[in-house]
Scaffold this motif. Structure first.
Motif, PDB file in Angstrom:
ATOM      1  N   ALA A  26      32.242  41.111  40.611  1.00 32.31           N
ATOM      2  CA  ALA A  26      33.441  40.571  41.245  1.00 32.31           C
ATOM      3  C   ALA A  26      33.102  39.206  41.829  1.00 32.31           C
ATOM      4  N   THR A 161      44.774  38.264  43.429  1.00 30.56           N
ATOM      5  CA  THR A 161      43.872  38.643  42.345  1.00 30.56           C
ATOM      6  C   THR A 161      44.453  38.179  41.020  1.00 30.56           C
ATOM      7  N   GLY A 165      40.536  38.793  37.167  1.00 30.85           N
ATOM      8  CA  GLY A 165      39.794  39.545  38.167  1.00 30.85           C
ATOM      9  C   GLY A 165      39.304  38.699  39.323  1.00 30.85           C
ATOM     10  N   VAL A 167      39.246  36.959  42.668  1.00 26.57           N
ATOM     11  CA  VAL A 167      39.936  37.200  43.934  1.00 26.57           C
ATOM     12  C   VAL A 167      39.925  35.910  44.744  1.00 26.57           C
ATOM     13  N   ALA A 187      39.438  43.643  48.499  1.00 25.05           N
ATOM     14  CA  ALA A 187      40.128  43.423  47.226  1.00 25.05           C
ATOM     15  C   ALA A 187      39.129  43.327  46.075  1.00 25.05           C
ATOM     16  N   ARG A 191      38.923  45.888  42.956  1.00 26.35           N
ATOM     17  CA  ARG A 191      39.122  45.368  41.605  1.00 26.35           C
ATOM     18  C   ARG A 191      37.963  45.760  40.679  1.00 26.35           C
ATOM     19  N   ARG A 193      35.899  48.235  41.177  1.00 25.89           N
ATOM     20  CA  ARG A 193      35.585  49.657  41.346  1.00 25.89           C
ATOM     21  C   ARG A 193      34.130  49.862  41.810  1.00 25.89           C
TER      22      ARG A 193
END
Length: 304
Positions: A26, A161, A165, A167, A187, A191, A193
């Motif tokens: 992320a 987002t 993906g 953020v 967030a 996103r 997981r």
């Protein structure tokens, strides 16, 4: 980033020139007023806020915040705030700042006149341009709306987002930075997981935090306690180990050489600009900056 591909990127440290390949599940875009250059799907409307710097004597030795309503508006005020080094900061403006984003925003004459005219409505002895010792400005990364005035745009932060993906966190204020960080990280975790426990920022004390009664027992001058809290004795310890660090960084300055060393060793300062402009804030007054520059450069050279 020098190169991005798949889920990886090659990043280059612009200070050392070294490159590092990273892979991230992320990514958070916290680039402020440059956030829309990282994610072109969002639109920002930067707003410039300007402060003026005065000697406290210009306000008769101001020791409490002064709140002044802006004529012809509802709920808008400017503030005169006592600040370190015997200064007062006067602000804040809220001006639309279209066009290319500068690395260092500058106050405009219109903003300076606005601040002086507004504060003078409540002062017995009016301030003039000659009373100004320094000035600085910053840009707020506000989301673009259809409104006419940036002052009417919400200061609530937004976490967005993108389909990729990515953020992005924009808006907000310094006083809500922890909540902004919490929402952005939550967030990103959701996103991607990722596994994570509940956020703990609400209960983590700031560096130097100290309770009221314990504050009175700190073995350090009051001035250092006001600046460093529970870390003040550690700054004093630097002067005990090296008496040369107990001297001011410039004649008449209330900053010790030990504070420069503390900034370099404990606060991530890297150059003279960090020491003068972003740690001690001596540099907000050009004359004071010039007087302390040699000491700052010497401290950086000694730390290398």
């Amino acid at each position: 980033a020098e190169r991005v591909g798949g889920d990886g990127a090659v990043l280059r440290d612009t200070l050392t020139g070294e490159s590092l390949e990273v892979h991230a599940a992320a990514v958070v875009n916290a680039a402020g007023v440059w956030a829309d250059q990282v994610d072109p799907s969002i639109e920002l409307r930067p707003s410039r806020g300007t402060h003026l710097v005065f000697d406290a004597a210009a306000f008769g030795g101001l020791t409490a915040a002064l709140t002044v309503p802006v004529a012809g508006t509802v709920g808008r005020f400017i503030f005169a705030l006592p600040a370190p080094h015997g200064r007062v900061y006067l602000g804040l403006t809220d001006e639309d700042a279209p066009g290319p984003v500068p690395d260092e925003p500058r106050p405009t004459e219109t903003e300076i006149d606005f601040l002086l005219d507004t504060v003078n409505t409540v002062l017995r002895i009016p301030l003039t341009h000659t009373d100004i010792r320094g000035s600085y400005a910053g840009l707020r990364p506000l989301l673009r709306t259809a409104g006419d005035s940036t002052a009417d745009i919400s200061r609530e932060h937004a976490v967005l987002t993108a389909p990729s993906g990515l953020v992005t966190v924009v808006g907000g204020k310094l006083t809500t930075y922890r909540k902004m960080a919490q929402d952005a990280v939550d967030a990103a975790v959701a996103r991607a997981r990722l596994s994570a426990g509940p956020c703990r920022t609400r209960n983590l004390p700031l560096a130097g935090a100290v309770a009221g009664a314990a504050r009175d027992r700190l073995a350090a001058p009051q001035l250092l306690i006001e600046r460093y809290g529970a870390d003040a004795p550690a700054v004093v310890a630097l002067t005990a180990a090296n008496p040369d660090l107990a001297v001011p960084v410039a004649p008449g300055a209330d900053v010790l050489a030990a504070e420069f060393l503390w900034s370099l060793e404990q606060e991530g300062a890297l150059d003279a600009g960090d020491l003068l402009d972003r740690r001690t804030r001596i540099g907000l007054v050009p004359a004071d900056r010039a007087a302390a520059l040699a000491a700052a450069e010497a401290a950086v050279a000694a730390a290398v």
